[in-house]
Design a protein around this motif. Structure first.
Motif, mmCIF file in Angstrom:
data_model
loop_
_atom_site.group_PDB
_atom_site.id
_atom_site.type_symbol
_atom_site.label_atom_id
_atom_site.label_comp_id
_atom_site.label_asym_id
_atom_site.label_seq_id
_atom_site.Cartn_x
_atom_site.Cartn_y
_atom_site.Cartn_z
ATOM 1 N N ARG A 45 0.743 -1.185 0.030
ATOM 2 C CA ARG A 45 -0.234 -0.267 0.347
ATOM 3 C C ARG A 45 0.781 1.421 -0.351
ATOM 4 N N ASN A 46 2.687 1.284 -0.125
ATOM 5 C CA ASN A 46 3.128 2.475 -0.324
ATOM 6 C C ASN A 46 3.040 3.427 1.166
ATOM 7 N N ILE A 47 2.777 2.597 2.099
ATOM 8 C CA ILE A 47 2.889 3.297 3.419
ATOM 9 C C ILE A 47 4.601 2.922 4.166
ATOM 10 N N ARG A 48 5.008 4.084 4.295
ATOM 11 C CA ARG A 48 6.139 5.189 4.375
ATOM 12 C C ARG A 48 5.869 5.435 6.238
ATOM 13 N N THR A 49 5.658 6.361 6.211
ATOM 14 C CA THR A 49 4.516 6.295 7.885
ATOM 15 C C THR A 49 3.304 6.197 8.424
ATOM 16 N N LEU A 50 3.423 5.325 9.839
ATOM 17 C CA LEU A 50 2.418 5.368 9.930
ATOM 18 C C LEU A 50 1.606 5.565 11.124
ATOM 19 N N ALA A 51 0.569 6.098 11.782
ATOM 20 C CA ALA A 51 0.350 6.769 13.171
ATOM 21 C C ALA A 51 0.102 4.984 13.738
ATOM 22 N N LEU A 52 -0.200 4.509 15.074
ATOM 23 C CA LEU A 52 -0.436 3.682 15.679
ATOM 24 C C LEU A 52 -1.660 4.075 16.645
ATOM 25 N N HIS A 53 -2.387 4.108 16.871
ATOM 26 C CA HIS A 53 -3.397 4.396 17.804
ATOM 27 C C HIS A 53 -4.590 3.680 18.686
ATOM 28 N N ALA A 54 -4.016 2.600 19.574
ATOM 29 C CA ALA A 54 -4.936 1.319 19.865
ATOM 30 C C ALA A 54 -5.070 1.152 21.049
ATOM 31 N N ASP A 55 -5.347 0.250 21.621
ATOM 32 C CA ASP A 55 -4.893 -0.165 22.906
ATOM 33 C C ASP A 55 -4.321 -0.722 23.162
ATOM 34 N N ASN A 56 -2.853 -1.225 24.724
ATOM 35 C CA ASN A 56 -2.569 -2.071 24.182
ATOM 36 C C ASN A 56 -3.060 -3.821 24.043
ATOM 37 N N GLY A 57 -2.202 -4.493 22.856
ATOM 38 C CA GLY A 57 -2.839 -5.963 23.256
ATOM 39 C C GLY A 57 -1.982 -6.992 22.386
ATOM 40 N N LEU A 58 -1.421 -7.421 21.912
ATOM 41 C CA LEU A 58 -0.750 -8.490 21.007
ATOM 42 C C LEU A 58 -0.806 -7.322 19.933
ATOM 43 N N ASP A 59 -2.111 -7.703 19.004
ATOM 44 C CA ASP A 59 -1.760 -6.700 17.880
ATOM 45 C C ASP A 59 -0.705 -5.505 18.041
#
Length: 501
Positions: A45-59
């Motif tokens: 998907r040509n992603i070079r920068t990604l923001a992660l906004h999620a609860d704790n967990g394995l994922d």
């Protein structure tokens, strides 16, 4: 390419569990395969920068490691950030994509052009959405080799993004693993994974020691927001998993000590409990040890890739923040702690900060004759709550002083669980009920760690005592704190529900 996934083969057997949450676990083979699959999908998907906004967990851990594998710069966003702080972070650092478990997040950003679930890439992850964003006309300026951008809770309403390389993070984790010296540790993550300390010391470090990382959701740990915890839930989770190690803020340590005083038995499995984020009372550390909680104080900051110094089983001096990690240099210049050896690459969009080899921390301290670091306080007025949240009081005060009802408003809360205020209303006859309604309304615009939980009207305006204000009318915080110490103390014993309740 430097990343943790490529190290797994040398650290684990194929069938050894590396990470788990309350629903699933992944062996070394499964984790490697899942990270590789996700990395390919993100690259496609040509992603070079990604923001992660999620609860704790394995994922959360899988996404973080997959970004390392794909050489994607990741921007973890704390779930306790306010809407304005989220919008600031993504306007300052435009990204190609956002992964979030909050269904309201897509509507916050008009630049979302496509959304999809991650269930095909991460089975069982229907709660996660991948949001592809429109290309920004003004991409963020980042130092070369930036692999992670970490935003702390923010010393102001608009915190800076600290840029770090994956090599730095891996080196930090390796050095920490040697310093802590636990073999195959079972680590239970209690802090948000978006917090650099838990990310580096709670995930990468146990992995570098061939350990097992357990990451329940914050809700399953008993958290409500970032500054409220149900003690019975958290202690039951700790008892259930019988971890070897934990990372705590001082307030969470107090929660466990109070629980122990009421009959909870700390697991005998505990071998190392790191405590950091703000100053720790020596009395609390002593109580922890008496309760069977082996608590070791440390010190660090994001600009130095988290931990700078740490007490450990082989080198422990109560009252200190331990000895600096061996790959770092710590000097005291004009009473200020200055760190070299593993400095950040720089701040987002601030080229003048790039490549600096020394980090002036703003903390006052000293090294004793044996090389142990002691921290005395902040050079500036930055507050650090007992939850480890950085809070600039001027930021909060400006929000309240913008309302015409307040003539004076001074915020306190360093090393305390919540913020309090001393204030002077412009209308002497206004009722406490009316003032509380206004405070409640302004509080709703602030993240929970920056809200005013208790307050008192000053017996006399600060302007009547020139020793309490500067020549240009600004409050002298230390003088005010000393002058009204008993009043401020009463605000922490006036009915606000404590974490340990």
């Amino acid at each position: 390419m430097v990343n943790i996934v490529t190290q797994l083969e040398h650290l684990y057997d194929e069938t050894q569990v590396v990470v788990r949450d309350t629903a699933r676990s992944l062996t070394r083979g499964q984790l490697t395969a899942t990270c590789q699959q996700l990395a390919k999908q993100l690259e496609r998907r040509n992603i070079r920068t990604l923001a992660l906004h999620a609860d704790n967990g394995l994922d959360w851990i899988v996404i973080d490691l997959a970004c390392q594998l794909a050489n994607i710069c990741i921007l973890p966003l704390p779930t306790f950030f306010s809407i304005s702080q989220l919008q600031h972070a993504l306007s300052e650092t435009p990204v190609d994509a956002v992964i979030s478990d909050n269904p309201a997040v897509p509507d916050l950003f008009p630049q979302v052009k496509h959304r999809e679930t991650l269930s095909e890439i991460l089975p069982g992850s229907n709660h996660l959405q991948l949001l592809l964003m429109e290309m920004s006309d003004t991409p963020a300026l980042l130092p070369q080799q930036t692999g992670k951008i970490t935003y702390t809770s923010g010393s102001t309403g608009s915190p800076k993004g600290v840029c770090l390389s994956n090599y730095q993070l891996l080196e930090q984790a390796s050095v920490l693993a040697n310093a802590v010296a636990l073999k195959h540790p079972r680590h239970l993550c209690l802090l948000p994974l978006s917090t650099l300390l838990e990310n580096v010391a709670g995930v990468y470090t146990p992995i570098m020691a061939s350990g097992e990382v357990i990451a329940p959701s914050l809700r399953e740990l008993g958290f409500c927001g970032s500054s409220s915890v149900d003690a019975s839930i958290m202690t039951s989770v700790i008892s259930r998993y019988q971890p070897d190690s934990l990372i705590l803020t001082p307030q969470l340590l107090l929660l466990l000590v109070n629980a122990a005083s009421k009959g909870w038995q700390a697991p005998s499995s505990l071998r190392f409990v790191a405590v950091g984020g703000s100053r720790v009372s020596p009395a609390l550390l002593s109580q922890a040890w008496q309760a069977g909680i082996p608590a070791y104080e440390g010190y660090g900051l994001s600009e130095c890739a988290s931990v700078v110094s740490l007490n450990a089983t082989r080198q422990h001096r109560p009252g200190s923040c331990g000895k600096p990690l061996p790959h770092l240099g710590v000097r005291i210049i004009d009473d200020e702690v200055v760190v070299t050896g593993n400095p950040m690459l720089g701040y987002v969009n601030e080229p003048s900060s790039w490549g600096n080899q020394a980090i002036y921390t703003g903390d006052l301290g000293y090294l004793d004759n044996d090389g142990y670091l002691f921290i005395n306080g902040r050079r500036k007025n930055l507050l650090i709550s007992s939850y480890g949240r950085n809070i600039n009081p001027e930021w909060i005060e400006s929000e309240f002083l913008a309302h015409p009802v307040f003539a004076e408003f001074v915020v306190f809360g360093d090393a305390e669980p919540y913020c309090v205020a001393l204030l002077t209303p412009r209308q002497p006859g206004i009722s406490r009920r009316q003032l509380q309604a206004i405070i409640d309304d302004i509080n709703r615009s602030l993240p929970d760690y920056a809200r005013i939980c208790q307050w008192a009207i000053l017996p006399a305006p600060l302007t009547t005592d020139r020793s309490l204000i500067t020549d240009n009318g600004r409050p002298k915080r230390s003088a005010i704190q000393e002058h009204y110490r008993s009043l401020l103390d009463s605000l922490y014993h006036s009915g606000v529900e404590e974490l340990s309740a």
